[in-house]
Motif scaffolding. Structure first.
Motif, PDB file in Angstrom:
ATOM      1  N   ARG A 122       0.506  -1.205   0.213  1.00  0.00           N
ATOM      2  CA  ARG A 122      -0.042  -0.220   0.154  1.00  0.00           C
ATOM      3  C   ARG A 122       0.589   1.326   0.422  1.00  0.00           C
ATOM      4  O   ARG A 122       0.567   2.020   0.439  1.00  0.00           O
ATOM      5  CB  ARG A 122      -1.064   0.372   0.899  1.00  0.00           C
ATOM      6  N   ASN A 123       2.108   1.036   0.049  1.00  0.00           N
ATOM      7  CA  ASN A 123       2.974   2.138  -0.108  1.00  0.00           C
ATOM      8  C   ASN A 123       3.626   2.205  -0.965  1.00  0.00           C
ATOM      9  O   ASN A 123       4.569   1.594  -1.492  1.00  0.00           O
ATOM     10  CB  ASN A 123       4.083   2.078   1.114  1.00  0.00           C
ATOM     11  N   THR A 124       3.371   3.730  -2.102  1.00  0.00           N
ATOM     12  CA  THR A 124       4.062   4.477  -2.936  1.00  0.00           C
ATOM     13  C   THR A 124       4.996   5.731  -2.960  1.00  0.00           C
ATOM     14  O   THR A 124       5.198   6.187  -1.419  1.00  0.00           O
ATOM     15  CB  THR A 124       3.552   4.328  -4.031  1.00  0.00           C
ATOM     16  N   ARG A 125       5.532   6.348  -3.613  1.00  0.00           N
ATOM     17  CA  ARG A 125       6.409   6.955  -3.467  1.00  0.00           C
ATOM     18  C   ARG A 125       6.055   8.699  -3.953  1.00  0.00           C
ATOM     19  O   ARG A 125       5.555   8.461  -4.740  1.00  0.00           O
ATOM     20  CB  ARG A 125       7.882   6.912  -3.487  1.00  0.00           C
ATOM     21  N   ALA A 141       6.090   8.855   1.173  1.00  0.00           N
ATOM     22  CA  ALA A 141       5.381   7.344   0.974  1.00  0.00           C
ATOM     23  C   ALA A 141       4.390   8.413   1.063  1.00  0.00           C
ATOM     24  O   ALA A 141       3.798   9.599   2.876  1.00  0.00           O
ATOM     25  CB  ALA A 141       6.140   6.787   2.281  1.00  0.00           C
ATOM     26  N   TYR A 142       3.702   7.884   0.384  1.00  0.00           N
ATOM     27  CA  TYR A 142       2.160   7.867  -0.178  1.00  0.00           C
ATOM     28  C   TYR A 142       1.498   6.477   0.484  1.00  0.00           C
ATOM     29  O   TYR A 142       1.697   5.895   0.001  1.00  0.00           O
ATOM     30  CB  TYR A 142       1.721   8.171  -1.102  1.00  0.00           C
ATOM     31  N   ARG A 143       0.213   6.740   1.436  1.00  0.00           N
ATOM     32  CA  ARG A 143       0.086   5.177   1.368  1.00  0.00           C
ATOM     33  C   ARG A 143      -1.586   4.869   0.513  1.00  0.00           C
ATOM     34  O   ARG A 143      -2.354   5.540   1.379  1.00  0.00           O
ATOM     35  CB  ARG A 143      -0.224   4.747   3.503  1.00  0.00           C
ATOM     36  N   ASN A 196      10.365  12.862   5.347  1.00  0.00           N
ATOM     37  CA  ASN A 196      11.628  13.365   4.120  1.00  0.00           C
ATOM     38  C   ASN A 196      12.431  12.260   4.121  1.00  0.00           C
ATOM     39  O   ASN A 196      13.546  11.413   4.752  1.00  0.00           O
ATOM     40  CB  ASN A 196      12.288  14.905   3.828  1.00  0.00           C
ATOM     41  N   ILE A 197      11.714  10.974   3.610  1.00  0.00           N
ATOM     42  CA  ILE A 197      12.555   9.919   3.490  1.00  0.00           C
ATOM     43  C   ILE A 197      13.760   9.722   2.128  1.00  0.00           C
ATOM     44  O   ILE A 197      15.205   8.691   1.982  1.00  0.00           O
ATOM     45  CB  ILE A 197      11.818   8.264   3.028  1.00  0.00           C
ATOM     46  N   LEU A 198      14.251  10.895   1.367  1.00  0.00           N
ATOM     47  CA  LEU A 198      15.633  11.036   0.272  1.00  0.00           C
ATOM     48  C   LEU A 198      16.977  10.421   1.395  1.00  0.00           C
ATOM     49  O   LEU A 198      16.907  11.048   2.422  1.00  0.00           O
ATOM     50  CB  LEU A 198      15.505  12.110   0.194  1.00  0.00           C
ATOM     51  N   GLU A 221       9.388   4.562  12.061  1.00  0.00           N
ATOM     52  CA  GLU A 221       9.991   5.766  11.964  1.00  0.00           C
ATOM     53  C   GLU A 221       9.594   6.688  10.905  1.00  0.00           C
ATOM     54  O   GLU A 221       9.680   8.063  10.644  1.00  0.00           O
ATOM     55  CB  GLU A 221      10.100   6.942  13.179  1.00  0.00           C
ATOM     56  N   VAL A 222       8.598   6.484   9.810  1.00  0.00           N
ATOM     57  CA  VAL A 222       7.707   7.124   8.651  1.00  0.00           C
ATOM     58  C   VAL A 222       6.558   7.741   8.807  1.00  0.00           C
ATOM     59  O   VAL A 222       5.949   6.727   8.691  1.00  0.00           O
ATOM     60  CB  VAL A 222       8.148   6.147   7.405  1.00  0.00           C
TER      61      VAL A 222
END
Length: 303
Positions: A122-125, A141-143, A196-198, A221-222
């Motif tokens: 369910r997790n895209t970016r 991350a977009y869920r 921000n996961i970059l 922690e995301v």
């Protein structure tokens, strides 16, 4: 959506070689100077073209090989985007009001670490790209919603969930089109409230479990992009299937467009080879919102 370049290549063409200049373009924005920024789903990549349609530069994932093109190529996108699912790369692009940033949505979760994981995820970016420096500056991350709750069609599976459009509302807010073929919804998301996961371990294909495998990203922690429903398009009478485009006219008006697939699905052909479809039409619809979107003050009445 297709894109035609105004220059040619002398590279030999035969059935056993790919055309390195080939693009499967899916999103486009035009700047005030008349130039274009385009996203495509092959690499996936970002393409910059002048007002005549000539490609000036292409931005691809790090580690990706694309030698021999007719234009410069910069390897600036996270390498993990090379694990995009086939035909499910960048599907939408938005340009900020100051024309300094681009925002790209990845249509489906990456096949990370493998396709089975990606199909169930369910997790895209979502990526943010700074135009002046030509660098990626943020990744979120977009869920997706739970597929069976989003679209109750018994044939629906998690893999049918897609992001197909995005609009920059203000410096912290995006309007995102989440859909299946039958159901489409517009959500606003707040980038200021997401992680921000970059350049973190989530961009490393060796990280286990991968971002795409997480059932609850917050436990690691995301903070995914918080979503607020703006409009359930499938609840409106007369809205066609396969809504794949969205644009913002003003704070109270959005335009949406469908993809009729050339009216070719389950179609037949006559003796001359002419397609005899079901009569599906491509449409653009203007929709008035009950609640205005939070545009910057100077852009609230016109864009």
């Amino acid at each position: 959506m297709g894109w035609t370049k105004r220059h040619t290549t002398t590279r030999p063409r035969n059935c056993c070689r790919f055309n390195l200049n080939g693009l499967d373009t899916e999103g486009l924005v035009r700047t005030s100077s008349g130039d274009f920024w385009i996203v495509e789903e092959y690499s996936p990549s970002i393409v910059y073209a002048d007002r005549s349609g000539k490609i000036l530069k292409r931005y691809i994932p790090q580690g990706h090989s694309l030698e021999g093109t007719d234009y410069p190529v910069a390897k600036v996108l996270p390498a993990i985007y090379g694990k995009r699912k086939i035909n499910r790369g960048f599907e939408g692009v938005a340009l900020s009001a100051d024309e300094k940033k681009l925002y790209m949505v990845l249509q489906s979760p990456l096949a990370n670490p493998d396709r089975k994981t990606g199909d169930a995820s369910r997790n895209t970016r979502v990526l943010a790209f700074d135009i002046p420096t030509e660098k990626v500056t943020a990744e979120y991350a977009y869920r997706f919603d739970v597929s069976k709750e989003f679209d109750q069609n018994p044939k629906n599976t998690p893999d049918e969930m897609k992001l197909s459009g995005v609009v920059a509302v203000n410096p912290t807010t995006l309007l995102v089109l989440e859909r299946t073929d039958l159901v489409a919804k517009l959500y606003s998301v707040d980038m200021s409230q997401a992680t921000n996961i970059l350049m973190t371990p989530w961009d490393d294909s060796k990280t286990s479990p991968a971002l795409e495998a997480l059932d609850d990203p917050l436990k690691t922690e995301v903070r995914v992009l918080p979503k607020t429903l703006v409009l359930d398009l499938s609840s409106l009478k007369g809205v066609p299937e396969k809504i794949e485009g969205v644009a913002l006219i003003d704070s109270n008006t959005v335009a949406i467009a469908n993809d009729n697939d050339f009216d070719s699905e389950e179609s037949h052909y006559d003796a001359e080879g002419t397609n005899i479809g079901k009569g599906k039409k491509s449409q653009i619809l203007l929709i008035h919102l009950d609640k205005p979107l939070p545009l910057p003050a100077e852009n609230a009445s016109a864009r």
